[in-house]
Design a protein around this motif. Structure first.
Motif, PDB file in Angstrom:
ATOM      1  N   VAL A 196      39.039  34.897  39.709  1.00 47.86           N
ATOM      2  CA  VAL A 196      38.620  35.718  40.844  1.00 47.86           C
ATOM      3  C   VAL A 196      37.998  36.994  40.289  1.00 47.86           C
ATOM      4  N   HIS A 197      36.957  37.471  40.972  1.00 45.52           N
ATOM      5  CA  HIS A 197      36.122  38.512  40.367  1.00 45.52           C
ATOM      6  C   HIS A 197      35.540  39.418  41.444  1.00 45.52           C
ATOM      7  N   SER A 198      35.904  40.677  41.402  1.00 45.95           N
ATOM      8  CA  SER A 198      35.215  41.694  42.201  1.00 45.95           C
ATOM      9  C   SER A 198      34.126  42.297  41.327  1.00 45.95           C
ATOM     10  N   GLY A 199      32.871  42.013  41.675  1.00 42.65           N
ATOM     11  CA  GLY A 199      31.754  42.513  40.884  1.00 42.65           C
ATOM     12  C   GLY A 199      31.511  43.998  41.102  1.00 42.65           C
ATOM     13  N   TYR A 200      30.537  44.521  40.391  1.00 44.41           N
ATOM     14  CA  TYR A 200      30.219  45.949  40.504  1.00 44.41           C
ATOM     15  C   TYR A 200      29.921  46.341  41.947  1.00 44.41           C
ATOM     16  N   ASP A 201      29.170  45.503  42.642  1.00 37.41           N
ATOM     17  CA  ASP A 201      28.786  45.834  44.015  1.00 37.41           C
ATOM     18  C   ASP A 201      29.999  45.800  44.937  1.00 37.41           C
ATOM     19  N   SER A 235      40.401  42.209  43.558  1.00 35.80           N
ATOM     20  CA  SER A 235      40.677  40.772  43.615  1.00 35.80           C
ATOM     21  C   SER A 235      42.159  40.434  43.573  1.00 35.80           C
ATOM     22  N   PHE A 236      43.034  41.410  43.774  1.00 37.85           N
ATOM     23  CA  PHE A 236      44.459  41.150  43.563  1.00 37.85           C
ATOM     24  C   PHE A 236      44.991  40.113  44.557  1.00 37.85           C
ATOM     25  N   GLU A 237      44.620  40.259  45.840  1.00 38.04           N
ATOM     26  CA  GLU A 237      45.063  39.272  46.837  1.00 38.04           C
ATOM     27  C   GLU A 237      44.402  37.919  46.593  1.00 38.04           C
ATOM     28  N   ASP A 238      43.147  37.954  46.141  1.00 38.15           N
ATOM     29  CA  ASP A 238      42.440  36.708  45.842  1.00 38.15           C
ATOM     30  C   ASP A 238      43.153  35.922  44.751  1.00 38.15           C
ATOM     31  N   LEU A 239      43.695  36.623  43.782  1.00 33.44           N
ATOM     32  CA  LEU A 239      44.416  35.955  42.699  1.00 33.44           C
ATOM     33  C   LEU A 239      45.632  35.214  43.248  1.00 33.44           C
ATOM     34  N   ARG A 240      46.370  35.875  44.110  1.00 26.60           N
ATOM     35  CA  ARG A 240      47.538  35.212  44.701  1.00 26.60           C
ATOM     36  C   ARG A 240      47.112  33.975  45.491  1.00 26.60           C
ATOM     37  N   ALA A 241      45.985  34.067  46.164  1.00 18.84           N
ATOM     38  CA  ALA A 241      45.495  32.936  46.967  1.00 18.84           C
ATOM     39  C   ALA A 241      45.175  31.727  46.095  1.00 18.84           C
ATOM     40  N   LEU A 289      44.308  50.977  33.919  1.00 20.63           N
ATOM     41  CA  LEU A 289      45.712  51.070  33.508  1.00 20.63           C
ATOM     42  C   LEU A 289      46.631  51.273  34.715  1.00 20.63           C
ATOM     43  N   GLY A 290      46.171  52.058  35.686  1.00 17.27           N
ATOM     44  CA  GLY A 290      46.990  52.342  36.853  1.00 17.27           C
ATOM     45  C   GLY A 290      47.224  51.140  37.760  1.00 17.27           C
ATOM     46  N   THR A 291      46.268  50.208  37.776  1.00 19.06           N
ATOM     47  CA  THR A 291      46.397  49.027  38.643  1.00 19.06           C
ATOM     48  C   THR A 291      46.897  47.804  37.883  1.00 19.06           C
ATOM     49  N   LEU A 292      46.999  47.914  36.580  1.00 17.18           N
ATOM     50  CA  LEU A 292      47.396  46.753  35.768  1.00 17.18           C
ATOM     51  C   LEU A 292      48.766  46.199  36.156  1.00 17.18           C
ATOM     52  N   PRO A 293      49.785  47.033  36.428  1.00 15.81           N
ATOM     53  CA  PRO A 293      51.081  46.466  36.818  1.00 15.81           C
ATOM     54  C   PRO A 293      51.000  45.560  38.044  1.00 15.81           C
ATOM     55  N   GLU A 294      50.149  45.931  39.023  1.00 17.24           N
ATOM     56  CA  GLU A 294      49.967  45.101  40.215  1.00 17.24           C
ATOM     57  C   GLU A 294      49.334  43.766  39.851  1.00 17.24           C
ATOM     58  N   VAL A 295      48.387  43.807  38.933  1.00 18.82           N
ATOM     59  CA  VAL A 295      47.728  42.583  38.462  1.00 18.82           C
ATOM     60  C   VAL A 295      48.741  41.690  37.741  1.00 18.82           C
ATOM     61  N   ILE A 296      49.499  42.278  36.852  1.00 12.99           N
ATOM     62  CA  ILE A 296      50.481  41.521  36.076  1.00 12.99           C
ATOM     63  C   ILE A 296      51.504  40.862  36.997  1.00 12.99           C
ATOM     64  N   ALA A 297      51.865  41.556  38.072  1.00 16.58           N
ATOM     65  CA  ALA A 297      52.849  41.013  39.023  1.00 16.58           C
ATOM     66  C   ALA A 297      52.360  39.714  39.655  1.00 16.58           C
ATOM     67  N   ALA A 298      51.040  39.560  39.758  1.00 17.82           N
ATOM     68  CA  ALA A 298      50.470  38.326  40.326  1.00 17.82           C
ATOM     69  C   ALA A 298      50.377  37.202  39.288  1.00 17.82           C
ATOM     70  N   ASN A 299      50.685  37.537  38.043  1.00 16.73           N
ATOM     71  CA  ASN A 299      50.871  36.559  36.967  1.00 16.73           C
ATOM     72  C   ASN A 299      49.646  35.698  36.631  1.00 16.73           C
ATOM     73  N   PRO A 300      48.495  36.313  36.363  1.00 16.65           N
ATOM     74  CA  PRO A 300      47.373  35.521  35.870  1.00 16.65           C
ATOM     75  C   PRO A 300      47.603  35.133  34.410  1.00 16.65           C
TER      76      PRO A 300
END
Length: 210
Positions: A133-138, A146-152, A170-181
């Motif tokens: 899952v990828h949120s591009g520059y735009d 893309s955090f919710e997209d990852l869970r989906a 770095l600030g959002t990384l813990p939320e990403v890790i919690a979704a376990n990619p």
């Protein structure tokens, strides 16, 4: 869980300089689409030659001629090549078949896919190695991530590994890790920091604990 450094806004010399700073903390180095457009697949070869222990991902965002384009990327030293999820199934199948000949891997990028869960399940069945899952520059400019997209997609992907890219700091990384990619892809969260080495080290520490 692996950490991938995405290099988008640099030339070959600049890419080498950044990777030299952070190589010990990353698993994969991505030669981003803008670098490929500006420098060609020479950039992939240059980084692989300079850092042979690292896996190099060529972010070609393939949309057609999957087998041929994967072949050329692998010849340049890529261990992973990206294909767009919005491309035809035949393109993805061709990319997968070519990659299997050499032991390379295919990452399908779901950027701009409308029905994420349905398409993630479809490409998973095609035998790809990563679904991303990828949120591009735009998208990021509009405040999306893309955090919710990852869970989906994790609810439907059963064979491939999962990856997430786009705006991870770095600030959002813990939320990403919690979704376990399986793979966390970071660009500006490392390259945009004043101390790139420290940022990469701390990200690797957090990812390694997951």
């Amino acid at each position: 869980m692996k950490l991938q450094l995405a290099l988008d806004l640099v030339d070959i010399a600049g890419a080498k300089a950044i990777v030299a700073e952070v190589a010990e903390f990353i698993d994969i180095v991505e030669i981003g689409t803008p670098v490929v457009i500006n420098e060609g697949l020479h950039a992939v070869k240059a980084i692989k030659d300079a850092f042979p222990a690292l896996t190099v991902l060529a972010d070609l965002k393939i949309m057609d001629a999957g087998g041929y384009e994967v072949m050329k990327a692998v010849e340049a030293g890529a261990g992973i090549v990206t294909v767009l999820g919005v491309s035809d199934d035949s393109t993805i199948r061709g990319a997968v078949e070519e990659a299997k000949k050499t032991g390379a891997e295919i990452l399908v990028d779901l950027i701009n896919v409308k029905d994420l869960k349905a398409r993630a399940a479809e490409v998973d069945a095609l035998g790809v190695d990563y679904v991303c899952v990828h949120s591009g520059y735009d998208h990021q400019a509009e405040g999306k991530n893309s955090f919710e997209d990852l869970r989906a997609i994790k609810s439907v992907v059963t064979k491939a590994k999962t990856a997430i890219a786009g705006g991870i700091k770095l600030g959002t990384l813990p939320e990403v890790i919690a979704a376990n990619p399986d793979l966390v892809i970071v660009g500006g969260g490392i390259t945009g920091e004043a101390d790139q080495r420290a940022a990469a080290a701390e990200m690797k520490r957090l990812v390694s604990q997951a």
